[in-house]
Design an enzyme around this catalytic site. Structure first.
Site, PDB file in Angstrom:
ATOM      1  N   ASN A 140       1.029  -1.354   0.104  1.00 17.86           N
ATOM      2  CA  ASN A 140      -0.041   0.056  -0.178  1.00 17.86           C
ATOM      3  C   ASN A 140       0.707   1.161   0.156  1.00 17.86           C
ATOM      4  OD1 ASN A 140      -2.473   1.297  -0.009  1.00 17.86           O
ATOM      5  ND2 ASN A 140      -2.943   0.915   2.327  1.00 17.86           N
ATOM      6  N   HIS A 161     -14.782  -5.299  11.093  1.00 14.05           N
ATOM      7  CA  HIS A 161     -14.520  -3.932  11.480  1.00 14.05           C
ATOM      8  C   HIS A 161     -15.828  -2.922  11.762  1.00 14.05           C
ATOM      9  CE1 HIS A 161     -10.017  -3.127   9.905  1.00 14.05           C
ATOM     10  NE2 HIS A 161     -10.526  -4.469   9.964  1.00 14.05           N
ATOM     11  N   ARG A 166     -14.120  -6.082  15.607  1.00 15.60           N
ATOM     12  CA  ARG A 166     -13.025  -5.030  16.121  1.00 15.60           C
ATOM     13  C   ARG A 166     -13.516  -3.710  16.126  1.00 15.60           C
ATOM     14  NH1 ARG A 166      -7.891  -2.401  12.543  1.00 15.60           N
ATOM     15  NH2 ARG A 166      -9.526  -1.035  12.011  1.00 15.60           N
ATOM     16  N   TYR A 225      -7.440   6.923  13.650  1.00 11.40           N
ATOM     17  CA  TYR A 225      -7.307   5.835  12.739  1.00 11.40           C
ATOM     18  C   TYR A 225      -8.366   4.906  12.922  1.00 11.40           C
ATOM     19  CZ  TYR A 225      -6.187   1.124  11.802  1.00 11.40           C
ATOM     20  OH  TYR A 225      -6.370  -0.222  11.484  1.00 11.40           O
ATOM     21  N   ASP A 243      -7.483  -2.275  17.780  1.00 13.06           N
ATOM     22  CA  ASP A 243      -6.054  -1.873  17.096  1.00 13.06           C
ATOM     23  C   ASP A 243      -5.535  -0.474  17.589  1.00 13.06           C
ATOM     24  OD1 ASP A 243      -4.027  -1.743  15.526  1.00 13.06           O
ATOM     25  OD2 ASP A 243      -4.984  -2.107  13.506  1.00 13.06           O
ATOM     26  N   HIS A 273      -2.526   0.432  16.625  1.00  9.56           N
ATOM     27  CA  HIS A 273      -1.935   1.009  15.534  1.00  9.56           C
ATOM     28  C   HIS A 273      -0.850   1.484  15.681  1.00  9.56           C
ATOM     29  CE1 HIS A 273      -1.966   1.964  11.217  1.00  9.56           C
ATOM     30  NE2 HIS A 273      -2.855   1.029  10.890  1.00  9.56           N
ATOM     31  N   GLU A 283      -3.975  -4.903  19.409  1.00 10.37           N
ATOM     32  CA  GLU A 283      -3.201  -5.004  18.304  1.00 10.37           C
ATOM     33  C   GLU A 283      -2.229  -3.869  18.279  1.00 10.37           C
ATOM     34  OE1 GLU A 283      -5.377  -5.430  14.644  1.00 10.37           O
ATOM     35  OE2 GLU A 283      -3.916  -4.684  13.623  1.00 10.37           O
ATOM     36  N   GLU A 308       1.535  -7.108  11.360  1.00 11.12           N
ATOM     37  CA  GLU A 308       1.136  -6.610   9.960  1.00 11.12           C
ATOM     38  C   GLU A 308       2.051  -5.921   9.168  1.00 11.12           C
ATOM     39  OE1 GLU A 308      -2.495  -4.424  11.063  1.00 11.12           O
ATOM     40  OE2 GLU A 308      -1.488  -2.716  10.019  1.00 11.12           O
ATOM     41  N   ARG A 367       0.480 -11.395  13.103  1.00  8.18           N
ATOM     42  CA  ARG A 367      -0.374 -11.126  12.385  1.00  8.18           C
ATOM     43  C   ARG A 367       0.341 -10.803  11.003  1.00  8.18           C
ATOM     44  NH1 ARG A 367      -2.810  -6.699  12.051  1.00  8.18           N
ATOM     45  NH2 ARG A 367      -4.730  -7.630  11.323  1.00  8.18           N
ATOM     46  N   HIS A 381      -3.221 -10.483   9.047  1.00 10.14           N
ATOM     47  CA  HIS A 381      -3.743  -9.152   8.369  1.00 10.14           C
ATOM     48  C   HIS A 381      -4.544  -9.555   7.215  1.00 10.14           C
ATOM     49  CE1 HIS A 381      -2.208  -5.277   6.542  1.00 10.14           C
ATOM     50  NE2 HIS A 381      -3.333  -4.902   7.190  1.00 10.14           N
ATOM     51  N   ASP A 430      -6.162  -3.632   1.543  1.00  9.09           N
ATOM     52  CA  ASP A 430      -5.239  -3.511   0.536  1.00  9.09           C
ATOM     53  C   ASP A 430      -4.473  -4.576   0.305  1.00  9.09           C
ATOM     54  OD1 ASP A 430      -4.848  -2.331   3.380  1.00  9.09           O
ATOM     55  OD2 ASP A 430      -2.845  -2.712   2.779  1.00  9.09           O
ATOM     56  N   GLU A 432      -8.551 -11.346   9.893  1.00 11.18           N
ATOM     57  CA  GLU A 432      -8.974 -10.372   9.529  1.00 11.18           C
ATOM     58  C   GLU A 432      -9.965 -10.137   8.196  1.00 11.18           C
ATOM     59  OE1 GLU A 432      -6.318  -6.838   8.993  1.00 11.18           O
ATOM     60  OE2 GLU A 432      -7.872  -5.448   9.523  1.00 11.18           O
ATOM     61  N   TRP A 446       2.792   5.945  12.748  1.00  5.86           N
ATOM     62  CA  TRP A 446       1.442   5.495  12.111  1.00  5.86           C
ATOM     63  C   TRP A 446       1.283   3.864  12.308  1.00  5.86           C
ATOM     64  CZ3 TRP A 446      -3.146   6.030  10.233  1.00  5.86           C
ATOM     65  CH2 TRP A 446      -3.542   5.149   9.000  1.00  5.86           C
TER      66      TRP A 446
HETATM   67  O1  KDG Z   1      -2.064  -0.420   4.781  1.00  7.45           O
HETATM   68  C1  KDG Z   1      -2.397  -0.292   5.913  1.00  7.45           C
HETATM   69  C2  KDG Z   1      -3.566  -1.032   6.239  1.00  7.45           C
HETATM   70  O2  KDG Z   1      -3.652  -2.328   5.771  1.00  7.45           O
HETATM   71  C3  KDG Z   1      -3.636  -0.962   7.838  1.00  7.45           C
HETATM   72  O3  KDG Z   1      -3.892   0.224   8.284  1.00  7.45           O
HETATM   73  C4  KDG Z   1      -4.775  -1.873   8.383  1.00  7.45           C
HETATM   74  O4  KDG Z   1      -4.027  -1.808  10.687  1.00  7.45           O
HETATM   75  C5  KDG Z   1      -4.649  -2.295   9.752  1.00  7.45           C
HETATM   76  C6  KDG Z   1      -5.333  -3.356   9.826  1.00  7.45           C
HETATM   77  O5  KDG Z   1      -5.333  -3.780  11.023  1.00  7.45           O
HETATM   78  O6  KDG Z   1      -6.046  -4.077   9.149  1.00  7.45           O
HETATM   79 MG    MG Z   2      -3.655  -3.203  12.158  1.00  7.75          MG
END
Ligand code: KDG
Ligand code: MG
Length: 402
Positions: A38, A123, A148, A160, A210, A212, A236, A262, A283, A312, A316, A339, A402
């Site tokens: 991505n 989600h 989630r 996010y 998550d 993140h 996560e 991920e 993951r 994951h 994407d 997921e 991020w």
């Molecule tokens: O490309 C980034 C995404 O795949 C990500 O932000 C998604 O964190 C994510 C998840 O848990 O699916």
């Molecule tokens: Mg994630």
């Protein structure tokens, strides 16, 4: 002997960008592999076109393990998401071919069925708590056994994980959007909405969240402790896993299960997390962690330490990855959860077949190989356009993870 005769790097954008590798043998058998990274799609496409495709022509497509070693060990420059995504694409396409040649679905080649279905998590999100709770209710009505939950933090515009309109799509602009972040606001808010979710819906389903990569280890310890009564299935990516050691500190403070992987692409990136039992779910995915061959190796290591899989499966990752993941999930002994985010509608015009969801469980068909086909005519209608993930900045303007 059948040989690899043709290898194509296919780029399309049916609602979002995907890179796909198609390998064709001298017997006319084709295999597909996902090569989507991505926001860095063209780096993998170029790596494949310029540095991998010329090496594949004339080789034996049946030698999957040897090909993997050739592209990983033989290349001197190892690991990293671009290299590992390119290796994944080749590896996945060769498994697809092997299945078609054998007349068997890939999960049969991996040892056969270990379960009747693959539990998926969906989600749920909202711009406020009520909206998220309604979305959880919708998922439970659809039959999901695991959900989630993410809510926009009040006063933090681009939190996010919260979808705007249809499907959640973080890579949403031609140049990276800059979004604000406040750890203090998040820590004060998130435990409350997870508790509210349990209060409304009880404990009869799995609740995931998550983080993140947004917290430091000690902040993650506090968060994990604060949500213990909500009995999460996992938190996560509580902190970036650049330092695997950092997870020891989190473990000292909380029994909330941890899921990581991920953004990690090799067994070395998760080695200590697994062998020191610093996480509960790994993951990593087929597309970013070296294909079916390498992910199987990661999951086998994890099984020795009672760490389970939780691949994951964001939108994407193409339907080719989703199908490959579900084949692997079906066969391994230490599956945890998969997921499943779904895709923009147009994706089904390009990718036919693949995993299907029934009553919260994913399954693949018994078609030989992965069971996914690529429609060139449809793909040609969706032109690639660059799209980036956002960047997070703290309230003082400095860059955050991020
Ligand atoms: O490309 C980034 C995404 O795949 C990500 O932000 C998604 O964190 C994510 C998840 O848990 O699916
Ligand atoms: Mg994630």
């Amino acid at each position: 002997m059948s040989t690899i005769e043709r290898v194509e790097v296919l780029i399309t954008s049916p609602g979002r960008n995907f890179v796909t590798l198609r390998v064709t043998t001298s017997d006319g058998v084709t295999g597909l592999g996902d090569a989507t990274l991505n926001g860095r799609e063209l780096a993998v496409a170029s790596y494949l076109e310029n540095h991998v495709v010329p090496l594949l022509i004339g080789r034996d497509p049946a030698r999957i393990e040897d090909m993997w070693q050739y592209l990983f060990r033989g290349v001197y420059w190892r690991r990293g998401p671009v290299t590992m995504t390119a290796i994944s694409a080749v590896d996945t396409a060769l498994w697809d071919i092997k299945g078609k040649v054998a007349g068997l679905p890939v999960y049969q080649l991996l040892g056969g069925r270990s379960r009747e279905g693959v539990m998926a998590y969906g989600h749920a999100s909202g711009s406020d708590v009520e909206e998220m709770l309604d979305d959880v209710a919708r998922h439970l009505e659809l039959g999901y056994k695991a959900v989630r939950a993410q809510v926009a933090v009040p006063g933090i515009a681009g939190t996010y994980g919260v979808k705007k309109g249809g499907a959640y799509e973080p890579a949403n602009s031609a140049l990276p959007e800059e979004q604000a972040w406040s750890t203090e606001a998040y820590l004060g808010f998130a435990p409350g909405y997870l508790a509210a979710t349990r209060e409304r819906f009880g404990f009869d389903f799995h609740l995931l969240h998550d983080v993140h990569h947004r917290l430091t280890p000690i902040e993650a310890g506090r968060f994990g402790k604060d949500v213990e009564e909500s009995r999460l299935f996992w938190m996560e990516d509580p902190t970036p896993a650049d330092s695997q050691d950092a997870f020891r500190l989190i473990r000292k403070h909380t029994t909330t299960p941890i899921a990581v992987g991920e953004v990690l692409s090799s067994i070395y990136d998760v080695q200590h997390l697994i062998t020191e039992q610093l996480i509960d779910y790994v993951r990593c995915t087929v597309v970013h962690a070296g294909g079916i061959t390498h992910l199987r190796r990661i999951f086998d290591l994890a099984a020795l330490y009672q760490v389970r899989s939780g691949s994951h499966g964001a939108s994407d990752l193409s339907p080719v990855t989703q199908a490959a993941a579900v084949h692997l999930d079906t066969a391994i002994p230490n599956f945890g959860v998969q997921e499943y985010m779904g895709y923009p509608e147009q994706v089904a015009e390009v990718f036919h077949g693949g995993a299907t969801l029934t009553d919260g469980f994913l399954n693949v068909s018994d078609e030989p190989g992965l069971g996914v086909t690529y429609d060139d005519e449809a793909a040609a209608r969706f032109e690639y356009s660059p799209k980036y993930l956002p960047v997070a900045r703290r309230l003082d303007g400095s860059i955050h993870d991020w």
